[in-house]
Structure formats: C-alpha cells, structure tokens
Design an enzyme around this catalytic site. Sequence first.
Site, PDB file in Angstrom:
ATOM      1  N   SER A   1       8.400   3.888   0.232  1.00 38.72           N
ATOM      2  CA  SER A   1       7.274   3.158  -0.338  1.00 38.72           C
ATOM      3  C   SER A   1       7.169   3.419  -1.844  1.00 38.72           C
ATOM      4  CB  SER A   1       5.976   3.581   0.356  1.00 38.72           C
ATOM      5  OG  SER A   1       4.880   2.906  -0.202  1.00 38.72           O
TER       6      SER A   1
ATOM      7  N   SER B   1       0.853  -1.183   0.000  1.00 37.69           N
ATOM      8  CA  SER B   1       0.000   0.000   0.000  1.00 37.69           C
ATOM      9  C   SER B   1       0.893   1.238   0.000  1.00 37.69           C
ATOM     10  CB  SER B   1      -0.922  -0.010   1.221  1.00 37.69           C
ATOM     11  OG  SER B   1      -1.823   1.071   1.128  1.00 37.69           O
ATOM     12  N   GLU B   2       0.534   2.210  -0.827  1.00 37.08           N
ATOM     13  CA  GLU B   2       1.384   3.391  -1.044  1.00 37.08           C
ATOM     14  C   GLU B   2       1.801   4.089   0.239  1.00 37.08           C
ATOM     15  OE1 GLU B   2      -1.335   2.440  -2.794  1.00 37.08           O
ATOM     16  OE2 GLU B   2      -1.871   4.118  -4.105  1.00 37.08           O
ATOM     17  N   ASN B   3       0.929   4.037   1.233  1.00 39.28           N
ATOM     18  CA  ASN B   3       1.230   4.758   2.472  1.00 39.28           C
ATOM     19  C   ASN B   3       2.193   4.009   3.386  1.00 39.28           C
ATOM     20  OD1 ASN B   3      -1.005   2.979   2.719  1.00 39.28           O
ATOM     21  ND2 ASN B   3      -1.607   3.940   4.643  1.00 39.28           N
TER      22      ASN B   3
END
Lengths: 213, 213, 226, 226
Positions: free
Chosen positions: B89, B47-49
């Site tokens: 990330s 997940s990007e975060n």
Amino acid sequence: MSSWTRAQMAARVADDIPEGWYVNLGIGMPTMVADHVPETREVIFHSENGVLGMGPAPEAGQEDPWLINAGKQLVTLRTGGAYVHHADSFAMIRGGHLDLCVLGAFEVAGSGDVANWATSENDTAPAVGGAMDLAAGAKRLWVMMEHTTKDGRPKLVRRCSYPLTAIGSVRRVYTNMAVLDVTGTGFAVVELAPGVTREALEAATDAELVFPA
Amino acid sequence: MSSWTRAQMAARVADDIPEGWYVNLGIGMPTMVADHVPETREVIFHSENGVLGMGPAPEAGQEDPWLINAGKQLVTLRTGGAYVHHADSFAMIRGGHLDLCVLGAFEVAGSGDVANWATSENDTAPAVGGAMDLAAGAKRLWVMMEHTTKDGRPKLVRRCSYPLTAIGSVRRVYTNMAVLDVTGTGFAVVELAPGVTREALEAATDAELVFPA
Amino acid sequence: MIDKTVRTMAEAMDGIQDGSVVLLGGFGSVGQPDALIDGLIEQGAKDLVIVANNAGTGRIGLARLMELGRVRRIICSYPRSAGSVVFEELYRAGKLELEIVPQGTLAERMRAAGAGVGAFFTPTAHGTRLAEGKEVREINGRPHILEYALHGDVALVEAWCADRWGNLTYNKSGRNFNAVMATAARLTIAQAHHIVPLGELDPEAVVTPGIFVNRVVAVPPKGDNT
Amino acid sequence: MIDKTVRTMAEAMDGIQDGSVVLLGGFGSVGQPDALIDGLIEQGAKDLVIVANNAGTGRIGLARLMELGRVRRIICSYPRSAGSVVFEELYRAGKLELEIVPQGTLAERMRAAGAGVGAFFTPTAHGTRLAEGKEVREINGRPHILEYALHGDVALVEAWCADRWGNLTYNKSGRNFNAVMATAARLTIAQAHHIVPLGELDPEAVVTPGIFVNRVVAVPPKGDNT
C-alpha cells in the site's frame, strides 16, 4: 578408484535434509536431489521463478506449460504450494528464509568461497542468474559437484581462480569422492565414498584436509 | 464575511478531480471530498491500510468490521477494488503512483512546505501516521483547510513555524476563503469564495499573494 | 508431516525471551492479534521492544502489557490517539522510550528486514525532525534519507485462514501490517480464524506463504459465528 | 468510465519513444509478452535499453528486436543461454552494451523503483566482480553493496486475466518478473489472456492492482483454446 554415482550423491544429499526445511536446488545436478527425498518426508522446494512447494516433473499428459522451474523444466505444484512474483521469491532467498540451497560449482575454497558462474575473467558475458542471491541469502549453502574437473584438476582449492559467486558462504560439499565440511581454512572430511582412500582424496584435493580422528 | 462551508470546500476539491485518478484523502475534512464525486465519475480512492478502490460508508446493516479506512471508519469496497498489505500500500504512495493526495494542515508556506502532524517542537509524542509518506510520495499534494486558525491566525504563511511534514510538496490549497496555487514564493489566487474580497484574503494571509490580472 | 499448528497458547508463546523485539500486526482494531497479545501478557517476557502502528488504547492488549511495565520501548507511527491513556502516562513519566517512524517507512523497514535489504534511501521525512541525524543523499536530483531494516525477534499476526504449512490469508483490511511483519521476524506466530486442510487455499491467492510462519494457533475472533 | 483496454496493438504501443528503458516480463518462455514485443518491433522505437531476465533466444521476439539493431543496451541476469545466438553475435561485435545483474538484485532494483526507494544495500554480489566500483558498507557486521532503483519508461507484461481498471492476475509461474515490472515503469502495458468484467477478480487475489497498469490488450496465447 570407486566413488559415488551422481544418483548416489543426490541420495546422500537428500539424506541430510530433514522434514520441514525450505530448500532451493540449483540448476543441473542439484535438481536430482528432490527425487531422493521420500514423499513421506515433507521438504518444501523453492524455485526462483516464484514457485514454493514445487513437486516433481508432471506425468505424461499432465504437463502444464505455465508451470516451470528455474531450469525451465516442466514441474508440478505440491498440495500446499503457492505462487509468488520474482521480488517476493527473491525476498525469500535474500531475507534468509531458505534453510538450504544446494548449488553446483566450478570451485570451492576452504574459506567457503565459491565460484560457479563464470569460468574465466575473459568470459565477458557469463550468466549469473540467481546464484549470487542464493549463495549470499540462504541460511546454509551446500555445494554438490564432481571432486575434480574432467581433466582431473581439483575443484576443492586453497583459493578460487574463477570469478567468485560469494565469499565464505559454503558450509558443506558433496562430491563423488566424499562429504566435506568447510572449516574456514580447509575441509573436514565427514564421509568417504566406498573405495576412496585418504590418499586418493588428498591427491584429488588442492586444500587442507582434516580427517576424523 | 461570507465564505465556503466545509461541504462546499469538499465539493470544490471534488470538481477538480478527473475520472481515472488514484486519490488518497487524509483523515478529517479531506475525507468528505469522496462524497462529492458523482458515482458516474470513476475516481479510485486509496486508503493507507491496504484498500484500493474504497467506497462510501456502508448502509445500516451492511457494516463489515473487517473493512475500515485509515481514519478507522467503516467503509466499503467498490467493484474492481483490491486489498493489499501495508508495504504494498505504501509502495503505491511512495512510488509516485497516486495522482493526488489531499491532506489537512496546520500551516502551508509559499514554498510548498507543509506542517500537519505536530503542533509544536515541545509536543514530544505527536502522531505522524502516513502523512510524511503521502506528502513526499503522491504526484500532487493538495491541502484542504480553514484559511485561519480558530483564533484568526493565518495558516498560509511565509515560513512554517510548526514541525514540517514535507518540504516544497504542496501544489494547491483549498480553504474556506479561496483556492490558491503554490508558486514557490507565495500563492497565486485561483478563485475567491463568494463574498470574500481581495483585502479580506490579504488580511487573513501571511504570505505573498498573486491575484489574476 | 509438517504441522505448524499448536494446541495451546503456552506452546504458541514458548521461548519468547526478555528483551525481544516484538512486531504486533493490526491497524486500528482490525487484524490485531488480540489473543496472542494476551498470551504474551500471560507468558511473562519483559523489557520488550514493541513495533506496532499504534501505542495501544484503553487498558487491555498492548496497553495492558505496557501498564504492567513489560515494555521498554515502542516504535510506531501513531502513538497518541483517542484512548492511548497508558502510553501517555508512561511516556510522560519517562518510563517508556518512543521512536516515531512514518507509517510507510515503518512498513518498508520491516519489508527490508524480510527481504534481506540492510538499509535503503527514501525521500519520506527528508527535511523534517524525523530525519534528524540521518544520512542524506541526493538520488536523481532528490534528497533521500537512509533508513535501516527493522528486524523482529517475534512477530504476532492475525490471519483469516491458515493451513498446517503455515500458509496464511487475511480478511479485507485485516491484511495491513500482518503480512509484512510475518516476513520480518525470526519467529512468526499467527492466530487464525480458520484452520483449513492443506490444499484448500488457492496457490494463486496465498498472501503469506508458510515459509514465513513458524506457529499457528486457531483463535476465532470474539463474537464470530462463521 | 475508466477503460484501460485498447483495441489495437498500435494503440497499445502509442508514444513509446526512441531511447526508452523497456522492461520485458517473463521467465523462460512463461509469461513472456510475445505479442507486445512483436508490437514494439512493428512500432519502430529504437536505441532501446531492455531489461529482462534473458537476452532472447532464436531470431524472434527480443532476439529479433536486437537483430534489427534497435537495442543499445541490455540489462539482464542470464544473457548467454541455449539459443542466444543474436545476443552473442551482437555482443561479440561490440554492437550491444551489457549489464549483468544478479537475478534477485534485478528484481529488487525494480521493486525499489516501484516503491519509491532510491537505492538499497544488499549483501548479494559483495566480493564478486559484479560489485566492482560499488559502494560497500558494513551493516550488522555484514558487508553490503549499494544498488540503485531501476526505473522503466515502459513495461511490457503478460497477464492471465485483466479487467477494465487494469487489475491483473497471472497464471502459475507466469507471475515471475511481470508483477514487479508492472510497478516500475511510467507506462505499463499488459497483454492479457482474458479480459473479464470488472468485479470478477477476487479483491483478495488481485496480484497487480490497476494503479500500476495503463493499458491492457487482449491476446490469447498461441494455440490456446480456453
């Protein structure tokens, strides 16, 4: 002629480092500066190989082979220190986060140019290490070196003859004879070592010198 | 006309993801894909975060408000997962380390161009989020979307009319009607949903279609 | 003794100037430095450029700061989201400048600022309208666009644990933009859930070393009992 | 079940091609992937480009690989050091190409490769002979030079702990180039002091997430009893 010993030079540099600064000390003579900062004054030393908050050499029997500095000497970590990888370590350097770097040098010019990595254009495989990153990246660059070469040639010069490490970066120079600020066109004398005369300093320097009025 | 439900589409995508892939699922429909990968097949969701090894939604009472995905839903971390910051990330995304990204889209062209972030040139404040990074960075980009808009216009097109997210990036498209590979000049039909005819697919598509011989 | 902890929000906000570029950490509601944003609202600096992933929701925090007319420009990846009412009003009224940046490019531009990289080439956004006017160069057969470092005057971040040297750790997905923003500003101010004694943070697990942090203020999250 | 651990050095080295760019972690003797370098010597690939901080010392490890004539070119920051005898012999004889890169630029070029940055502008080395022939551009009033990403075909790294997903931690200053090189190669092979069960590494303290690692081989350091 009298002058400062290396230990006295290191102590003189240490005197000018206030609490709270993040400082990288170059390999060789500058490394000695750390020993002259009293433990009660918190100065945070950085080593290029990913050690922030480096402490002194370990006591006998306490050596950890996994903990070295950029000079490959065994060191310790102070309480509050942290480990990072090489890219993050150099981000600290290159991103302007170090308050100070102290390097040794072959030559410093009155423009702030510094040469400290290669002794001639013919030295085809010199070792640059982190010197160019430090010289370009730290907020302040101080140089700590003997005032002249072993055979007496000036190391404070009008123009560097050795390959440059960085242009216009040096702010201050600590030698065995004096403390000098870089003016851009020469050096302003901040302090003379005991017994060093104005004339002696001029004779040992190949650059414009400004003395306090 | 029959076709796949959203759950069937998600299952169809999940079937094509082998064990060991690192996968980012876009916000919305693609998020459903994770629920169709059996637990015994280890696929590592990103997940990007800053969550690598994202697990399913937490069970009631086990929610941790500090653990969300890019769609701001509460999630969990699988055993073996890790947290990173946003730059790290996106280094995973942009450095080509994700085996797959599955995004929703407004339009996909036979060239692999994709438009999924802004619905018109007049939408002056559209939200791009991580879509452009994912579309440009992942090793493979698959799109999962309805075959046509709600009012029946084709979303597989000769040329995107909406603002692009990336050029020539899409490899495969999963719709409610078919699975199609991007050829560069159109789409090669890999599989038709049950009950969907060649004619129906052609009528719903504004791009060159190649059917298996 | 180095002690970066400050006792009051006024101390934490001291010296933030009008016209500052302010980096705001957080992603969604996780890791948002809510107390510091409230502190900034109270402090009064205006004509601000805000860098954040979102453009605020509801009428509190960043949205409140914007509603008070204190934000000139916002640089973000995801301005329009559920509840971004203040942003939409101001933007439609022409009272707010907007720069949309892909989320990864946004993070990388701040990483570049923190790491002394002046600008960099990235394939992200090539061929899209977010690349309009940007220099394009083919590298290894692939077109890249040139993006510049994004420096903050101030970064407001939320951490989980902090010590008096300013070393920070985060909690799960709360790390997000906080860790990179902390490196990219001249003045980094952290609100931390826990202030711990020096030495309590594992030197192998510090995420933001204190070199990047100027001030720390203790702010347990709302409703937290730990 | 994902299992990146391999049982033999031959498996670890499988597929390394002649002509590969090989990134070698370590700084000084700390964090050097000694066993993997020996594995590479055994494996036989030649015409290699080696990226490392140093150019080897004595006649073992990297120096041995060079002495065997298997290295065409070395990219490093500090070639000439105490004991770099093999390097000096080969270099003087014109049998080895050398590219000297400032240490931080070396790290950053690999970080760029790992992060999808094609090239970047840095002030480091501007005005020096290491900048000769490089593009110069003034950014924010300061001259920068353009440096390109440095990709590896293979990275050999030494870690402290690893799990079957390839998550890695390091030990103190052993982190050095290892963590950044792990991100920059197509094939990253780690030797790890300890292989630990999945879940034993703290998710907040993993330094190299497994996404960057392809193979892990257990190699306790010499003389180690832990």
